[in-house]
Motif scaffolding. Structure first.
Motif, mmCIF file in Angstrom:
data_model
loop_
_atom_site.group_PDB
_atom_site.id
_atom_site.type_symbol
_atom_site.label_atom_id
_atom_site.label_comp_id
_atom_site.label_asym_id
_atom_site.label_seq_id
_atom_site.Cartn_x
_atom_site.Cartn_y
_atom_site.Cartn_z
ATOM 1 N N ILE A 35 0.837 -1.209 0.000
ATOM 2 C CA ILE A 35 0.000 0.000 0.000
ATOM 3 C C ILE A 35 0.870 1.256 0.000
ATOM 4 C CG2 ILE A 35 -1.711 1.334 1.312
ATOM 5 C CD1 ILE A 35 -2.770 -1.429 2.333
ATOM 6 N N PHE A 36 1.923 1.271 0.804
ATOM 7 C CA PHE A 36 2.815 2.435 0.885
ATOM 8 C C PHE A 36 3.324 2.822 -0.496
ATOM 9 C CE2 PHE A 36 7.182 4.012 0.955
ATOM 10 C CZ PHE A 36 7.045 5.163 1.716
ATOM 11 N N GLU A 37 3.788 1.841 -1.254
ATOM 12 C CA GLU A 37 4.343 2.093 -2.582
ATOM 13 C C GLU A 37 3.309 2.754 -3.494
ATOM 14 O OE1 GLU A 37 6.186 -0.609 -6.201
ATOM 15 O OE2 GLU A 37 6.451 -1.276 -4.136
ATOM 16 N N THR A 38 2.081 2.275 -3.437
ATOM 17 C CA THR A 38 1.028 2.821 -4.291
ATOM 18 C C THR A 38 0.701 4.256 -3.913
ATOM 19 O OG1 THR A 38 0.127 0.608 -4.625
ATOM 20 C CG2 THR A 38 -1.335 2.470 -5.098
ATOM 21 N N ILE A 39 0.498 4.514 -2.625
ATOM 22 C CA ILE A 39 0.170 5.874 -2.193
ATOM 23 C C ILE A 39 1.306 6.838 -2.523
ATOM 24 C CG2 ILE A 39 -0.257 7.343 -0.172
ATOM 25 C CD1 ILE A 39 -1.841 5.010 1.036
ATOM 26 N N GLN A 40 2.535 6.435 -2.252
ATOM 27 C CA GLN A 40 3.674 7.308 -2.544
ATOM 28 C C GLN A 40 3.799 7.572 -4.043
ATOM 29 O OE1 GLN A 40 5.515 9.082 -0.436
ATOM 30 N NE2 GLN A 40 4.303 8.245 1.230
ATOM 31 N N GLY A 41 3.509 6.566 -4.859
ATOM 32 C CA GLY A 41 3.548 6.756 -6.305
ATOM 33 C C GLY A 41 2.528 7.770 -6.778
ATOM 34 N N ILE A 42 1.328 7.714 -6.229
ATOM 35 C CA ILE A 42 0.293 8.682 -6.598
ATOM 36 C C ILE A 42 0.744 10.091 -6.214
ATOM 37 C CG2 ILE A 42 -2.070 9.450 -6.120
ATOM 38 C CD1 ILE A 42 -2.720 6.393 -5.715
ATOM 39 N N PHE A 43 1.264 10.246 -4.987
ATOM 40 C CA PHE A 43 1.719 11.561 -4.531
ATOM 41 C C PHE A 43 2.941 12.052 -5.302
ATOM 42 C CE2 PHE A 43 -0.657 10.828 -0.524
ATOM 43 C CZ PHE A 43 -1.288 12.056 -0.439
ATOM 44 N N SER A 44 3.873 11.162 -5.579
ATOM 45 C CA SER A 44 5.154 11.565 -6.164
ATOM 46 C C SER A 44 5.144 11.657 -7.682
ATOM 47 C CB SER A 44 6.255 10.580 -5.749
ATOM 48 O OG SER A 44 6.380 10.537 -4.358
#
Length: 176
Positions: free
Chosen positions: A129-138
């Motif tokens: 989940i962390f990877e997905t959320i960070q990808g959306i933000f970044s």
């Protein structure tokens, strides 16, 4: 704002020093993002302060404790306050919640305000989940034309598989 101005394709996973989060392209994120309005939600909640890695076990305890309130209309969600990439991990704050009827007489109830959100459906292991959320933000958000509003993000769970440690959930990021 600073984080949004730095293009990136990966970053370390703060929970696991052996892993790096590798991001998709902006187009790949965009293909799965919708803009939605969400109504206010009345919830019972418990505040969790600690390493987000430990949320899974707290969720199971929460579900066991409040199972009498579960029904076919119940929405399971968490409201997250911190980005674990920049917050000291033991200090991350999250409200673990589930919708209840407004006549619920528990003390730990509140309204979560609705509004306009970008929504990305996540289907996978909890550890990703962390990877997905960070990808959306970044990756996606900086070039999207949208700006995160001064509300907190939500994760709304659609399915939880305790055995495989996987979920189907909608990641809600508030926008203006």
């Amino acid at each position: 704002m600073f984080k949004q101005s730095i293009p990136t394709h990966s970053m370390p996973v703060p929970f696991d020093t052996e892993r790096a989060a590798n991001f998709k392209s902006a187009e790949e994120y965009a293909a799965q993002i919708e803009i939605r309005e969400l109504n206010d939600l009345f919830v019972v909640y418990e505040r969790f302060i600690g390493n987000y890695v430990d949320i899974e076990k707290h969720w199971y305890q929460f579900l066991d404790k409040y199972k009498a309130f579960l029904n076919e209309k119940t929405i399971l969600l968490e409201r997250f306050f911190n980005d674990p990439a920049i917050t000291d991990m033991p200090q991350c704050i999250c409200d673990i919640c589930m919708t209840v009827e407004q006549d619920c007489d528990l003390d730990n109830v509140m309204w979560i305000g609705g509004g306009k959100w970008i929504v990305y459906q996540f289907d996978g292991e909890i550890k990703d989940i962390f990877e997905t959320i960070q990808g959306i933000f970044s990756v996606w958000l900086p070039g999207s034309g949208y700006h995160m509003s001064r509300r907190y993000g939500l994760n709304i769970y659609r399915h939880i598989d305790r055995g495989s440690h996987s979920v189907i959930m909608d990641l809600y990021i508030p926008i203006s």
